[in-house]
Scaffold this motif. Structure first.
Motif, PDB file in Angstrom:
ATOM      1  N   GLY A  33      -8.325   4.621  -4.045  1.00 46.80           N
ATOM      2  CA  GLY A  33      -9.744   4.833  -4.309  1.00 46.80           C
ATOM      3  C   GLY A  33      -9.952   5.797  -5.452  1.00 46.80           C
ATOM      4  O   GLY A  33      -9.127   6.658  -5.746  1.00 46.80           O
ATOM      5  N   ALA A  34     -11.091   5.619  -6.121  1.00 47.38           N
ATOM      6  CA  ALA A  34     -11.407   6.510  -7.233  1.00 47.38           C
ATOM      7  C   ALA A  34     -11.650   7.915  -6.725  1.00 47.38           C
ATOM      8  O   ALA A  34     -12.142   8.129  -5.626  1.00 47.38           O
ATOM      9  N   GLY A  35     -11.284   8.850  -7.496  1.00 46.87           N
ATOM     10  CA  GLY A  35     -11.475  10.242  -7.099  1.00 46.87           C
ATOM     11  C   GLY A  35     -10.947  11.153  -8.163  1.00 46.87           C
ATOM     12  O   GLY A  35     -10.799  10.777  -9.315  1.00 46.87           O
ATOM     13  N   ARG A  36     -10.679  12.318  -7.742  1.00 43.06           N
ATOM     14  CA  ARG A  36     -10.213  13.332  -8.688  1.00 43.06           C
ATOM     15  C   ARG A  36      -8.826  12.960  -9.223  1.00 43.06           C
ATOM     16  O   ARG A  36      -7.929  12.604  -8.450  1.00 43.06           O
ATOM     17  N   PRO A  37      -8.599  13.004 -10.541  1.00 41.59           N
ATOM     18  CA  PRO A  37      -7.278  12.649 -11.089  1.00 41.59           C
ATOM     19  C   PRO A  37      -6.219  13.642 -10.646  1.00 41.59           C
ATOM     20  O   PRO A  37      -6.518  14.777 -10.288  1.00 41.59           O
ATOM     21  N   ARG A  79       0.833  -1.183   0.000  1.00 42.90           N
ATOM     22  CA  ARG A  79       0.000   0.000   0.000  1.00 42.90           C
ATOM     23  C   ARG A  79       0.875   1.244   0.000  1.00 42.90           C
ATOM     24  O   ARG A  79       1.826   1.365   0.758  1.00 42.90           O
ATOM     25  N   ALA A  80       0.566   2.196  -0.878  1.00 38.94           N
ATOM     26  CA  ALA A  80       1.322   3.441  -0.952  1.00 38.94           C
ATOM     27  C   ALA A  80       0.397   4.510  -1.481  1.00 38.94           C
ATOM     28  O   ALA A  80      -0.533   4.235  -2.231  1.00 38.94           O
ATOM     29  N   ASP A  81       0.629   5.757  -1.077  1.00 40.65           N
ATOM     30  CA  ASP A  81      -0.228   6.797  -1.622  1.00 40.65           C
ATOM     31  C   ASP A  81       0.198   7.154  -3.040  1.00 40.65           C
ATOM     32  O   ASP A  81       1.294   6.825  -3.491  1.00 40.65           O
ATOM     33  N   PHE A  82      -0.674   7.799  -3.780  1.00 41.56           N
ATOM     34  CA  PHE A  82      -0.444   8.070  -5.201  1.00 41.56           C
ATOM     35  C   PHE A  82       0.779   8.932  -5.423  1.00 41.56           C
ATOM     36  O   PHE A  82       1.531   8.728  -6.374  1.00 41.56           O
ATOM     37  N   ALA A  83       1.021   9.888  -4.554  1.00 40.31           N
ATOM     38  CA  ALA A  83       2.158  10.792  -4.733  1.00 40.31           C
ATOM     39  C   ALA A  83       3.471  10.027  -4.706  1.00 40.31           C
ATOM     40  O   ALA A  83       4.408  10.333  -5.442  1.00 40.31           O
ATOM     41  N   THR A  84       3.533   8.993  -3.857  1.00 39.03           N
ATOM     42  CA  THR A  84       4.774   8.210  -3.778  1.00 39.03           C
ATOM     43  C   THR A  84       5.018   7.473  -5.088  1.00 39.03           C
ATOM     44  O   THR A  84       6.120   7.486  -5.640  1.00 39.03           O
ATOM     45  N   GLU A  93      -8.553   2.332 -18.823  1.00 37.44           N
ATOM     46  CA  GLU A  93      -8.923   2.480 -20.226  1.00 37.44           C
ATOM     47  C   GLU A  93      -7.667   2.725 -21.077  1.00 37.44           C
ATOM     48  O   GLU A  93      -7.521   2.159 -22.168  1.00 37.44           O
ATOM     49  N   ALA A  94      -6.761   3.559 -20.581  1.00 43.02           N
ATOM     50  CA  ALA A  94      -5.509   3.810 -21.306  1.00 43.02           C
ATOM     51  C   ALA A  94      -4.684   2.546 -21.416  1.00 43.02           C
ATOM     52  O   ALA A  94      -4.080   2.254 -22.460  1.00 43.02           O
ATOM     53  N   LEU A  95      -4.681   1.759 -20.336  1.00 38.04           N
ATOM     54  CA  LEU A  95      -3.896   0.527 -20.341  1.00 38.04           C
ATOM     55  C   LEU A  95      -4.414  -0.446 -21.386  1.00 38.04           C
ATOM     56  O   LEU A  95      -3.634  -1.150 -22.040  1.00 38.04           O
ATOM     57  N   ASN A  96      -5.720  -0.484 -21.577  1.00 40.00           N
ATOM     58  CA  ASN A  96      -6.301  -1.351 -22.605  1.00 40.00           C
ATOM     59  C   ASN A  96      -5.877  -0.938 -24.010  1.00 40.00           C
ATOM     60  O   ASN A  96      -5.860  -1.759 -24.929  1.00 40.00           O
ATOM     61  N   LEU A  97      -5.572   0.347 -24.178  1.00 37.25           N
ATOM     62  CA  LEU A  97      -5.059   0.805 -25.469  1.00 37.25           C
ATOM     63  C   LEU A  97      -3.573   0.518 -25.619  1.00 37.25           C
ATOM     64  O   LEU A  97      -3.085   0.246 -26.722  1.00 37.25           O
ATOM     65  N   ILE A  98      -2.834   0.603 -24.532  1.00 36.48           N
ATOM     66  CA  ILE A  98      -1.376   0.499 -24.594  1.00 36.48           C
ATOM     67  C   ILE A  98      -0.906  -0.941 -24.738  1.00 36.48           C
ATOM     68  O   ILE A  98      -0.016  -1.245 -25.553  1.00 36.48           O
ATOM     69  N   GLU A  99      -1.471  -1.858 -23.971  1.00 39.15           N
ATOM     70  CA  GLU A  99      -0.896  -3.204 -23.870  1.00 39.15           C
ATOM     71  C   GLU A  99      -0.884  -3.971 -25.193  1.00 39.15           C
ATOM     72  O   GLU A  99       0.128  -4.591 -25.535  1.00 39.15           O
ATOM     73  N   PRO A 100      -1.972  -3.964 -25.992  1.00 37.77           N
ATOM     74  CA  PRO A 100      -1.881  -4.693 -27.273  1.00 37.77           C
ATOM     75  C   PRO A 100      -0.853  -4.092 -28.225  1.00 37.77           C
ATOM     76  O   PRO A 100      -0.192  -4.811 -28.972  1.00 37.77           O
ATOM     77  N   VAL A 101      -0.711  -2.766 -28.183  1.00 35.66           N
ATOM     78  CA  VAL A 101       0.310  -2.138 -29.025  1.00 35.66           C
ATOM     79  C   VAL A 101       1.697  -2.519 -28.549  1.00 35.66           C
ATOM     80  O   VAL A 101       2.581  -2.849 -29.356  1.00 35.66           O
ATOM     81  N   ALA A 102       1.917  -2.492 -27.240  1.00 38.53           N
ATOM     82  CA  ALA A 102       3.229  -2.837 -26.695  1.00 38.53           C
ATOM     83  C   ALA A 102       3.611  -4.261 -27.066  1.00 38.53           C
ATOM     84  O   ALA A 102       4.767  -4.526 -27.435  1.00 38.53           O
ATOM     85  N   ARG A 103       2.645  -5.199 -26.993  1.00 43.57           N
ATOM     86  CA  ARG A 103       2.951  -6.587 -27.355  1.00 43.57           C
ATOM     87  C   ARG A 103       3.317  -6.698 -28.833  1.00 43.57           C
ATOM     88  O   ARG A 103       4.267  -7.378 -29.211  1.00 43.57           O
ATOM     89  N   ARG A 104       2.540  -6.026 -29.678  1.00 42.15           N
ATOM     90  CA  ARG A 104       2.801  -6.129 -31.114  1.00 42.15           C
ATOM     91  C   ARG A 104       4.118  -5.475 -31.499  1.00 42.15           C
ATOM     92  O   ARG A 104       4.914  -6.040 -32.249  1.00 42.15           O
ATOM     93  N   VAL A 105       4.365  -4.292 -30.990  1.00 39.50           N
ATOM     94  CA  VAL A 105       5.591  -3.576 -31.347  1.00 39.50           C
ATOM     95  C   VAL A 105       6.817  -4.315 -30.845  1.00 39.50           C
ATOM     96  O   VAL A 105       7.879  -4.293 -31.467  1.00 39.50           O
ATOM     97  N   LEU A 137       0.217   3.285 -12.191  1.00 38.25           N
ATOM     98  CA  LEU A 137      -0.742   4.343 -11.854  1.00 38.25           C
ATOM     99  C   LEU A 137      -2.119   3.760 -11.571  1.00 38.25           C
ATOM    100  O   LEU A 137      -2.819   4.181 -10.636  1.00 38.25           O
ATOM    101  N   ALA A 138      -2.527   2.781 -12.394  1.00 33.48           N
ATOM    102  CA  ALA A 138      -3.829   2.155 -12.184  1.00 33.48           C
ATOM    103  C   ALA A 138      -3.872   1.414 -10.853  1.00 33.48           C
ATOM    104  O   ALA A 138      -4.879   1.447 -10.125  1.00 33.48           O
ATOM    105  N   ALA A 139      -2.753   0.737 -10.513  1.00 29.35           N
ATOM    106  CA  ALA A 139      -2.703   0.028  -9.238  1.00 29.35           C
ATOM    107  C   ALA A 139      -2.787   0.997  -8.071  1.00 29.35           C
ATOM    108  O   ALA A 139      -3.471   0.747  -7.070  1.00 29.35           O
TER     109      ALA A 139
END
Length: 960
Positions: A77-81, A3-8, A125-137, A69-71
């Protein structure tokens, strides 16, 4: 994750960042990341010009970072980005936006959309866009459905099985609005049909310079569409390497007239990647344009011809994709047949129902057995008299390798060399040949009965192997034959282009200057280890076929004739009797290209031949199986001979018949066909990758504190003496494509960056022991060549990043082992180790030059050639030979006796004949042989010694 806060998480460096990415170094393929208001990282520093690795690392690292970042979001918790993205992510986004401008998939719009999603804090949502590209590239999941240029347009793609269609990208060069791009894209996409064998996406660039960069960086581009609206210069901020390369490649200024600009761009694209299909879309007057542009473009269209353009794009790819002989073998294997000829293994007959060898079929598979035949039926054609699928396959190979004619050889380049020598040389013809060339040349010359004049390569005594033959030595030998009145007897020059150790000639310059002296000289370039070179723009210019085409074009240019005439006047040749043979040739024979200019002046001058007299007659032999995809022993002969039909076609056919089996292996032939297809589509990418991976190994050795204690990768300054190079970089590609391009344009010799000669003298272990006891037996690392104190590593088109990492890991383990052993040695052991190191790092007896042929095998005392055939067959006569130990030979030679070798003696390493039949044995040769520490010496019997011509025959003088 703890467990760690987002800033860390946001501020911590990512531990799995690829080398350089987290620190802002090596961030792109020659492209400085564009500054952005949200990016405080600057340009990312100086960047390399090869995109494949940096692009893959950037996508992979971005995926890792966003996953973190997603982890963190899930923990907090969800909140303001957050107000801003982490610094490492902000650095990568502009880099990827710059890179993806030159790719259709995922493309720049994809990255822009991804940035928007990230900045909104939608990390999953961003990760779903990134991961297939990363695997292919990164090279995984090649058959996965490609992401669209815009995530919102995924539904527009044609539905198809994932593995059914090969995919490529088409570069459209035009400065148009986004709306016009969308319209063209929509028009071409609308032409797709379910029956199409291929699928493509469009990459749009606005400028001449961007087109060059795109073709350099993006190997998925297989076709280019030029439209007249493109502008000269890019608006991208290019890194220093790409900018420097462009400036050298394009010159100081680009043509301003639209038609000139179109022609110039087509020419430059062809120079970079000649396999690309080029199309022109013009607005008006295409009828007038067509006649003048047919050589540059596959077809010319009006803007309204969308369907024809679409069909042409697919047809062009289909032509390259065709592998006629492989397909014929495939079809044959699928047909039912009854076998009533002499091949029991055909159709698996003697294997699959056997009680004792059925495991042979299980191991190799049924297809191999089904495809075996000794009949030329079913479209399989005959290697000795091809008329169908095999003939077409060889034509496609000629197109791919830039030859007038290409032929397949199923028993290696040793046989290919014998075919070429026998086709050109008759008994009595003089051939100049590198003494350090492969032994097949020496045996071929003996069989042909040629008069052999050996050329000595410059020695690298510290490492116990040879370099290459200096051009001055070749010219001097030709001039010596002119002075002796025998220049007309000289028929051929045979050299190894790209030696085993990676030293490459300036092929065009060698041929050009030799033709100034001997206009009808034939050239054989042994490119056994250089078959890949024709598929990279820097390598290609030093290949035999590219050099032959360049010379033929030069000789047809009136400006070249003027340059030749100017040089002739400057040398004082005048209108008659000049070096171009203006008067009667000095030797009184036909074909001389040199008149009365002094030899020393000719040696110092970069000579231009008379284009009216010089003939381009060039042969190249290549081991496809060594550096491209082919089954073992698959080789090719490539020919660019202006006089082939008149002077060599019949003799070549007979030589081919002489040395080619009537039972060739059809699987080898099919693999040659497929190897050709591969390099026409992905050769550029694979060759660039193999060179880059080799450089990464060299950098690891140079930077690692433990590795550099015991190992050193030899570079240009170690392998090429300063008098043979104008540039001074130790490893040009390490400094970028521009540096490599400069060296390969200017230096007499260069080093292939994919060859790494690792100096191991400081380990105290000799090369042969290091190869067998440490690399192969202990770690399964396979290498081919060693010397007394070095090991040669070669990357190839199949080398992976994992293999490179494993090699570096093994070298580190070995260095640790040497360190542990050294620390545990006693004083006596330390002294013994220091003695071994001293022996491996000091200069041994020098490499022996060719001594001379015995007088009875020579024509005269003025010229060095000898007849190996006479010497070889003299040893067949009873009582003509005797064996002597090395000690006895040394005693007799020291006493002044002439001892003549009766056979070839070839130690491995270094792999060249130290002695050939008819050669006089010297003290230097015996000293070198005694210093060799090698397990394998062909032609030497360790129990009996050296085989020497003796008795009455030995004292016989050459007859008058």
């Amino acid at each position: 994750m703890a467990r760690a806060d987002f800033a860390t998480v946001q501020s911590a460096p990512f531990p799995l960042a690829p080398a350089g990415l987290a620190s802002g170094q090596a961030l792109g393929p020659g492209l400085a990341a564009r500054p952005n208001a949200d990016d405080d990282s600057g340009s990312g520093g100086e960047v390399p010009s090869s995109a494949w690795r940096v692009r893959a690392d950037a996508w992979e690292f971005l995926g890792y970072a966003v996953k973190q970042l997603a982890a963190a979001r899930s923990l907090t918790g969800a909140g303001r980005p957050p107000r801003e993205l982490p610094r490492d992510v902000r650095r990568l986004l502009p880099l990827l936006e710059s890179l993806e401008m030159y790719w259709a998939s995922p493309g720049q719009q994809y990255v822009t959309e991804m940035r928007r999603i990230l900045e909104a804090g939608e990390y999953l949502e961003a990760l779903n866009l990134i991961e297939p590209v990363a695997r292919r590239v990164a090279g995984h999941n090649h058959h996965a459905q490609e992401p669209a240029q815009d995530p919102e347009r995924e539904s527009e793609r044609v539905e198809e099985p994932a593995e059914s269609r090969k995919r490529f990208e088409v570069l459209v060069i035009d400065d148009v609005s986004s709306a016009d791009r969308e319209a063209l894209q929509t028009e071409l996409h609308s032409q797709r049909r379910p029956a199409d064998s291929f699928n493509y996406e469009l990459v749009f660039v606005p400028s001449f310079e961007d087109a060059i960069v795109a073709v350099l960086l993006n190997p998925d581009i297989q076709a280019c569409v030029l439209r007249p609206g493109f502008v000269p210069n890019t608006k991208q901020r290019l890194g220093r390497d790409v900018r420097s390369f462009l400036d050298r490649f394009l010159g100081k200024s680009l043509p301003q007239r639209p038609l000139d600009r179109i022609l110039s761009l087509a020419e430059k694209l062809g120079q970079l990647r000649p396999e690309l299909d080029l199309y022109l879309v013009a607005g008006v007057g295409i009828e007038e344009l067509a006649g003048s542009l047919t050589r540059q473009f596959r077809r010319i269209f009006r803007r309204q011809d969308g369907l024809e353009l679409h069909l042409s794009l697919l047809a062009g790819i289909a032509e390259r994709y065709e592998a006629p002989f492989f397909h014929a073998v495939q079809q044959y294997s699928r047909k039912p047949a009854g076998v009533f000829h002499a091949l029991p293994v055909s159709r698996g007959g003697s294997v699959i129902h056997s009680k004792w060898i059925n495991d042979l079929g299980e191991f190799y598979g049924l297809n191999l057995l089904l495809a075996e035949t000794s009949a030329t039926s079913g479209g399989l054609d005959s290697l000795l008299d091809p008329h169908g699928s095999l003939k077409q396959a060889q034509k496609l190979a000629a197109r791919a390798f830039g030859a007038q004619k290409s032929l397949f050889v199923t028993n290696g380049t040793s046989t290919a060399n014998k075919i070429v020598h026998q086709s050109i040389l008759a008994p009595g013809d003089v051939v100049l040949v590198d003494r350090n060339c492969h032994k097949s040349h020496h045996y071929a010359l003996m069989l042909a009965g040629a008069q052999v004049s050996y050329l000595d390569a410059y020695p690298l005594n510290d490492f116990s192997f040879y370099g290459a033959v200096p051009l001055e030595s070749i010219k001097r030998m030709l001039l010596d034959y002119r002075r002796a009145g025998r220049l007309h007897e000289v028929k051929m020059l045979a050299l190894t282009n790209c030696t085993f150790d990676g030293i490459v000639y300036d092929v065009e310059r060698v041929m050009e200057e030799c033709l100034a002296i001997k206009p009808d000289l034939v050239f054989l370039w042994d490119e056994a280890w250089f078959a890949f070179a024709g598929f990279h723009h820097i390598y290609r210019r030093r290949t035999a076929m590219a050099s032959a085409r360049s010379l033929e074009a030069k000789f047809a240019d009136p400006a070249y004739a003027r340059r030749h005439a100017e040089q002739l006047r400057a040398l004082g040749g005048g209108a008659a009797g000049g070096y171009d043979g203006g008067g009667e040739p000095d030797d009184g024979g036909p074909g001389s290209g040199v008149g009365h200019v002094s030899d020393e002046l000719l040696l110092k001058t970069r000579l231009l031949p008379d284009p009216a007299k010089a003939r381009v007659r060039v042969y190249s032999t290549q081991s496809t199986h060594k550096t491209l995809t082919s089954l073992r022993q698959g080789s090719m002969i490539h020919i660019h001979d202006q006089d082939f039909g008149q002077l060599n076609e019949e003799s070549f056919r007979e030589a081919y018949m002489t040395h080619t089996s009537t039972s060739p292996n059809y699987q080898i032939l099919a693999s040659l066909d497929m190897g050709r297809r591969q390099v026409e589509f992905e050769g550029y990418e694979l060759v660039q990758r193999q060179a880059d991976l080799a450089v990464s190994i060299a950098q690891a050795v140079a930077r690692h504190p433990l590795l550099k204690k015991y190992f050193r990768v030899l570079g240009t300054k170690d392998l090429i003496p300063p008098q043979y190079r104008e540039t001074s970089r130790q490893m040009p590609l390490r400094d970028g494509l521009a540096a490599m391009s400069e060296a390969w344009e200017r230096d007499e010799f260069v080093v292939d960056p994919s060859r790494l000669t690792l100096h191991i003298g400081l380990t105290g272990v000799d090369g042969d022991t290091f190869k067998h006891d440490f690399l192969m037996d202990k770690y399964g690392i396979q290498v081919n060549k060693t010397s007394r104190n070095s090991v040669l590593f070669m990357t190839n088109i199949g080398t992976s990043r994992s293999a490179v990492a494993y090699l570096v890991e093994v070298l580190v383990k070995l260095a640790e082992t040497f360190g542990d052993e050294q620390s545990g040695l006693s004083g006596l052991g330390q002294r013994a180790r220091l003695a071994r190191v001293a022996a491996l790092t000091s200069t041994p007896p020098p490499l022996p030059d060719f001594s001379r042929f015995a007088e009875r095998f020579r024509v005269d005392a003025q010229t060095p050639d000898g007849n190996m055939r006479d010497a070889y067959f003299e040893s067949y006569k009873a009582g003509s030979c005797e064996y002597f130990s090395a000690a006895e030979l040394m005693r007799r030679v020291a006493a002044g006796e002439e001892m003549v070798s009766a056979s070839f003696v070839t130690p491995y390493p270094p792999g060249f004949p130290v002695l050939v039949p008819g050669q006089v044995i010297t003290e230097e040769i015996l000293a070198f042989m005694s210093a060799l520490d090698t397990r394998e010496i062909h032609g030497f019997n360790p129990e009996l010694g050296f085989r020497v011509l003796t008795g009455e025959l030995a004292s016989r003088q050459k007859p008058v």
